[in-house]
Write an enzyme that holds these catalytic residues in place. Structure first.
Site, mmCIF file in Angstrom:
data_model
loop_
_atom_site.group_PDB
_atom_site.id
_atom_site.type_symbol
_atom_site.label_atom_id
_atom_site.label_comp_id
_atom_site.label_asym_id
_atom_site.label_seq_id
_atom_site.Cartn_x
_atom_site.Cartn_y
_atom_site.Cartn_z
ATOM 1 N N CYS A 104 0.844 -1.205 0.000
ATOM 2 C CA CYS A 104 0.000 0.000 0.000
ATOM 3 C C CYS A 104 0.875 1.250 0.000
ATOM 4 O O CYS A 104 1.551 1.528 -0.974
ATOM 5 C CB CYS A 104 -0.967 -0.044 1.180
ATOM 6 S SG CYS A 104 -2.338 1.100 0.996
ATOM 7 N N HIS A 238 -3.664 -5.346 0.690
ATOM 8 C CA HIS A 238 -2.941 -5.728 1.910
ATOM 9 C C HIS A 238 -2.984 -7.227 2.177
ATOM 10 O O HIS A 238 -3.943 -7.708 2.798
ATOM 11 C CB HIS A 238 -3.585 -5.040 3.118
ATOM 12 C CG HIS A 238 -3.340 -3.575 3.193
ATOM 13 N ND1 HIS A 238 -2.329 -3.030 3.945
ATOM 14 C CD2 HIS A 238 -3.980 -2.528 2.621
ATOM 15 C CE1 HIS A 238 -2.354 -1.706 3.842
ATOM 16 N NE2 HIS A 238 -3.345 -1.371 3.038
ATOM 17 N N GLU A 240 -1.326 -8.763 4.397
ATOM 18 C CA GLU A 240 -1.231 -8.997 5.852
ATOM 19 C C GLU A 240 -2.604 -8.879 6.510
ATOM 20 O O GLU A 240 -2.795 -9.335 7.636
ATOM 21 C CB GLU A 240 -0.214 -8.039 6.487
ATOM 22 C CG GLU A 240 -0.696 -6.616 6.774
ATOM 23 C CD GLU A 240 -0.735 -5.707 5.552
ATOM 24 O OE1 GLU A 240 -0.600 -6.209 4.417
ATOM 25 O OE2 GLU A 240 -0.920 -4.485 5.718
#
Lengths: 282, 797
Positions: A104, A238, A240
């Protein structure tokens, strides 16, 4: 290299805001990870015990957020600080084949610094950026799930654990994510050198999805790219945030085991792949 | 002289009783003892400190009787104005709160300071707060909303807690209002909505705390006075909890954060008066300016200094500024403080001492520390480029002593200044009798009523707004605001987080209040808000842990408004007491009123629920064809304030009631059945009743439908479909788990009905008698629901 000896640094400054979960998923994979403020690398305004040296780490993650507020072009301020304060250390880091990940805001910063897309094999980064992450077509920030097709043919060291052409769900969460090349003629070379990693698609599998499945209107639906060596990788959505299945937007429909293992999310393979690479190659 | 001429004479003459002191900086002494009553009042009004005549007289008498100067300085008078404002000392609401909501299940509250502290698990507390930022947002929606987020974050952070989620209940006038119908000086609801959500987006997203729940409510009564309520929850290890009070005499005050500016002066006084046509010009300076990229590092600095054990106390600068912070940190520990005002960093040169003392500039935090730890605190602040200065010390004597370049500018007895006035304001009782539902033509096409409801601003999708907030950052969000199949999500009942890596516990959040119910019947409307909170939490598998109340009401000096406040808090308190659940945090916002009208009574309720394991989190979307559908709860002819009556443009009916015992038993049964793994989908019934809830469950599945027999609910099809009776859920249960499900539901078996099943045809079918009242394509219903807000905002795809 032993997995437990591998050390990742998650870089932060004011406005970086995904550092906690970023450091956490690396620990979950079984490597060491530490959140490091840029000033700990440069030595300004910190106690001696807080000083750090980039060369002591095996991987660098520039986490998501709004570094320095992103009040001008996203990522521009941190990119300028990194280049001026940490430029040589970072070149050496990349040239040593150590992985750099930008998610990002981190991707925006890697593009601003010229680390990505960087079409020249063997050089750490280009003097000037050759691409940009422009304001989303919808004109503002949005947070929504995206479907990403893994289009890389094996070059990217961060996605070797994801089968080619497989589609995964990852969370988009940005205002400026529209990937554009300064010269679109570079696209062919980007593909030839196997530097395109993820593209946006829709439930029908389109190569040219419309909003909202393309959350930003990116050229060639590009969501993530790597450098020619496949060791520097950046993406807008993202991974994660889908490390665990419980964070998937539709996990209550699929169950916590959707085929990858209990509570394993679609993003976990990114981190497993790069650590696997580090264990085998470094 | 007539009263009017006396007042106008006083408006000119009070100034002659103010002397400028030759001290090298702006400082004035107010000879209150020489002022007439008219002059005292004129003085208070001209200075915008909001004190009444009686309060000015009390101030005058106090200063006459004290040791030292007989008259106050401007710093002292301004400080009193702030400390005694409605916003700071709750002078109108305190007796009502005491009577109705204080003291409920108090043993479950670990601490109640800037935020409420409640146990999350054996090793952790959660810290929760809910506040309003209404008046600033009505004047400057972008900055007002952003600083509302900033303020509630500081309340949680200063307890040592890491914020994990934000909640934003918002209230506006109708978006389709004609410009010509707007009262003078009032901004269009579309402009306000756009500004408020942009403010929350740009601030909340930047500070990196997910906005996971909230709501947007539209009602004509908010046209001139929109409401922006903001909640925040954080988690803190029990041994790292920090209190909002100093450690001991000799501790030093360390000021952290933004320099102090002229923004936010008289903010609390502004919050404690009605809005008017002139508010825009007169009160613009009362709105603070937020800076997310100072807040984000300020949160890091605060949490780092707390975790390193460097502080003795911590408090955020909210309404009331330095004046309140320094005094309360010292006074709550049983001491006083000496503040050297010239040490405070300022945004502009030449600020008068009183401006520095009362400014409500954002992004500031005060910690107290032992002198030996100061150097390390300053170093951590420097790492984050956060300004930090030592600005005072804790002293034995219980006074605020403030000097500016060694000149005493304020010396206030803390017992006096913090012991503000309390008013038992009169109520004008309005009797609310149960009324029968008015006789209305039975709609020929029930499906058209359902479509109208799905488009209606009360029900329509708020996705266009919610997706502008980052609800995923920190990667803890287990249930999002929108839930279901990718691309066809429906509205979730509550959000669920898994806030701790080391614990499987889930934290559920939601906020509720329906002003159409509370305006008709503040007591049962408020009781209904608690009921809805409980059922929203139970629907996702969570047990209610504590409630927060943000009491938004009109002018308390008007007995009708005061009665609304009394009745609403009585309704909240009665249900909470019966549930044995405390109010962990609350906020009172009065004077939400314009010359045209007050807002409807708006006791916003935020619920905090706990899931024993995140894996139990349950969503509203139907999961598989062939599963059974059950309805829990009784459906009655309760249409007061309902969406159905608004469809007819009709008034009347009774606001739904609730029985707390039944509510507690039903919620517990739902959660137990969920924990037993017998429930695949759950959704509460609220506005639009069964029809709307069932449509949402179908379309959120992305292809499934449902077949429901409504006759068993009520003999009148209109009641069966659209009643908004409380304490009801729709539950999806696999055929092979039905026996286990019914066993878990045994305590409420008399209220449980098997009403139908899930189908694979994507149609919403509700059968009444021999016919289908509704037989509609779920996807087409979703279109109505999803497109309504973009259409109103003019941003259709």
């Amino acid at each position: 290299m032993n997995k437990s000896d591998i050390k990742w640094a998650v870089l932060r400054i004011e406005g970086t805001n995904s550092e906690d979960e970023s450091a956490q998923v690396m620990r979950e994979i079984g490597v060491q990870s530490e959140i490091v403020h840029l000033k700990q690398f440069t030595g300004h305004d910190v106690a001696d015990h807080e000083r750090r040296n980039l060369a002591d780490y095996d991987g660098l993650w520039i986490a998501g957020g709004f570094s320095a507020g992103d009040y001008i072009r996203a990522g521009a301020i941190l990119a300028a600080r990194v280049k001026s304060r940490l430029g040589n250390d970072l070149s050496e880091f990349v040239e040593a084949g150590k992985p750099v990940l930008g998610i990002c805001n981190g991707f925006q910063i890697l593009v601003e610094t010229g680390l990505l897309p960087n079409l020249e094999p063997g050089q750490a980064y280009t003097q000037a950026p050759t691409a940009a992450l422009h304001l989303n077509d919808c004109g503002h920030y949005e947070c929504r799930p995206s479907l990403l097709r893994h289009v890389n043919r094996g070059n990217c060291k961060f996605t070797t654990g994801i089968p080619h052409d497989e589609v995964r769900t990852v969370i988009s969460s940005h205002a400026e994510g529209k990937f554009i090349l300064a010269d679109d003629r570079d696209y062919e070379r980007l593909v030839d050198q196997d530097q395109v990693v993820f593209t946006y698609t829709d439930p029908d599998g389109s190569d040219d999805p419309a909003y909202p499945w393309s959350p930003n209107g990116a050229a060639h639906a590009i969501a993530g790219v790597c450098n020619p060596e496949g060791t520097v990788f950046g993406m807008m959505p993202h991974p994660e945030r889908v490390f665990y299945r419980r964070n998937h937007p539709d996990w209550t429909r699929t169950g916590l085991d959707a085929g990858l293992g209990f509570d394993v999310g679609d993003g976990r393979a990114v981190f497993e792949s790069i650590v696997d690479y580090q264990v085998k190659r470094l | 002289m007539t009263d009017a001429t006396a007042a106008s004479a006083a408006a000119a003459s009070w100034e002659s009783k103010v002397e400028k002191l030759g001290v090298g900086f702006p400082l004035r002494r107010f000879r209150l003892r020489d002022m007439s009553d008219d002059e005292l009042l004129a003085c208070s009004q001209a200075m915008s400190i909001g004190l009444s005549l009686e309060e000015m007289q009390a101030a005058r008498d106090h200063f006459l009787g004290r040791d030292g100067e007989d008259d106050p300085t401007d710093v002292e008078l301004e400080a009193l104005g702030q400390a005694w404002s409605e916003h700071c000392c709750y002078k109108s609401s305190k007796p009502v709160l005491k009577a109705n909501v204080y003291g409920i299940a108090e043993d479950k509250i670990a601490a109640r300071e800037d935020a409420g502290i409640v146990e999350f698990d054996d090793e952790h507390y959660y810290a929760v707060g809910l506040e309003s930022h209404n008046h600033p947002s009505a004047i400057e929606p972008y900055g007002g909303a952003a600083t509302g987020v900033g303020g509630i974050l500081r309340d949680v952070v200063c307890m040592g807690a890491q914020p994990v989620a934000l909640v934003d209940p918002l209230f506006f006038g109708p978006l389709d209002m004609k410009n010509a119908d707007l009262p003078p000086g009032v901004k269009h609801p579309r402009f306000l909505l756009d500004g408020v959500i942009s403010g929350i987006r740009d601030y909340g997203n930047r500070v990196g705390i997910p906005t996971v729940a909230g709501g947007i409510t539209f009602h004509e009564g908010y046209t001139g006075n929109c409401l922006v309520n903001v909640g925040c929850i954080g988690v803190v290890r029990k041994d790292e909890l920090v209190h909002s009070k100093a450690g001991g005499v000799g501790d030093v005050f360390v000021y952290l954060g933004n320099p102090t500016g002229r923004d936010g002066i008289h903010g609390v006084a502004f919050a404690s008066e009605e809005l008017s046509e002139e508010s825009e010009d007169a009160s613009r300076s009362a709105v603070q300016v937020g800076d997310a990229i100072l807040k984000e590092p300020l949160m890091h600095v605060t949490l780092e200094v707390i975790r390193e054990g460097l502080t003795t106390g911590c408090k955020d600068f909210g309404g009331g500024g330095l004046s309140c912070v320094a005094g309360e940190l010292a006074y709550d520990a049983g001491y006083g403080c000496h503040i050297e005002l010239e040490k405070i960093p300022t945004k502009v040169p030449g600020m008068a001492p009183w401006e520095i003392w009362v400014s409500e500039s954002q992004e500031r935090m005060m910690v107290t520390a032992k002198a030996e730890n100061v150097e390390r605190i300053l170093q951590i602040a420097a790492k984050w480029d956060v300004p930090a200065v030592v600005c005072g010390t804790v002293i034995e004597e219980k006074v605020n002593h403030v000097t500016f370049h060694d000149e005493t500018v304020l010396r206030l007895d803390l017992e006096f200044s913090t012991g503000g006035p309390v008013y038992d304001r009169p109520c004008a009782v309005r009797t609310v009798e149960p009324e029968p539902t008015p006789e209305l033509p039975v709609p020929e096409d029930m499906e058209e009523v359902l479509r109208w409801m799905l488009r209606h601003s009360s029900v329509m999708s708020k996705e266009w707004v919610v997706r502008q907030y980052d609800h995923e950052v920190r990667a803890n969000t287990v249930l999002k605001p929108f839930q279901g199949a990718l691309g066809s999500e429906g509205p979730g009942d509550a959000a669920v987080l898994k806030p701790l890596d080391a614990s499987d516990r889930g934290l559920a959040l939601c906020s509720d209040v329906n002003p159409y119910l509370t305006e008709r019947d503040p007591y049962w409307g408020s009781a209904s808000a608690v009921d809805e909170t409980v059922r929203n939490l139970a629907a996702v598998g969570a047990r209610l842990s504590s409630l927060c109340d943000n009491l938004n009401f009109g002018n308390p000096q008007k007995p009708e408004r005061m009665w609304e406040l009394y009745e609403a808090t009585r309704g909240l308190g009665d249900v909470a007491r019966a549930l044995d659940v405390p109010f962990s945090s609350g906020n009172v916002s009065l004077y939400n009123e314009t010359p045209t009208r007050p807002i409807p009574p708006t006791p916003t309720v935020m619920g905090v629920g706990i899931l024993s394991h995140y894996k139990h989190a349950t969503t509203l979307d139907l999961k598989a064809a062939g599963n059974r559908l059950y309805l829990l709860g009784e459906t009655g002819d309760e249409f007061g304030g309902s969406l159905y009556l608004r469809y007819h443009d009709a008034e009347g009916g009774s606001v739904p009631r609730t029985d707390a015992k039944v509510l507690a038993d039903s919620a517990e049964a739902v959660v137990s059945a969920i924990e037993a793994g017998t429930v695949r989908a759950a959704h509460d019934l609220s506005e639009g009743g069964l029809a709307v809830a069932l449509a949402e469950m179908c379309f959120a599945s992305g292809g499934l439908g449902a077949h429901v027999h409504a006759d068993a609910l009520h003999e009148d099809p209109v009641v069966a479909l659209f009643s908004e009776s409380n304490t009801r859920w729709l539950l999806e249960v696999p055929e092979d788990r039905a026996a286990d499900f019914e066993a878990a539901m045994a305590p409420v078996a008399d209220r449980l009905r098997h009403v139908g099943s899930v189908t694979d045809d994507g149609r919403v079918r509700i059968r009444t008698g021999e016919t289908y009242a509704v037989d509609a394509d779920a996807a087409s219903l979703r279109e109505e629901w999803a497109n309504a807000l973009p259409r109103l905002m003019g941003v259709e795809a």
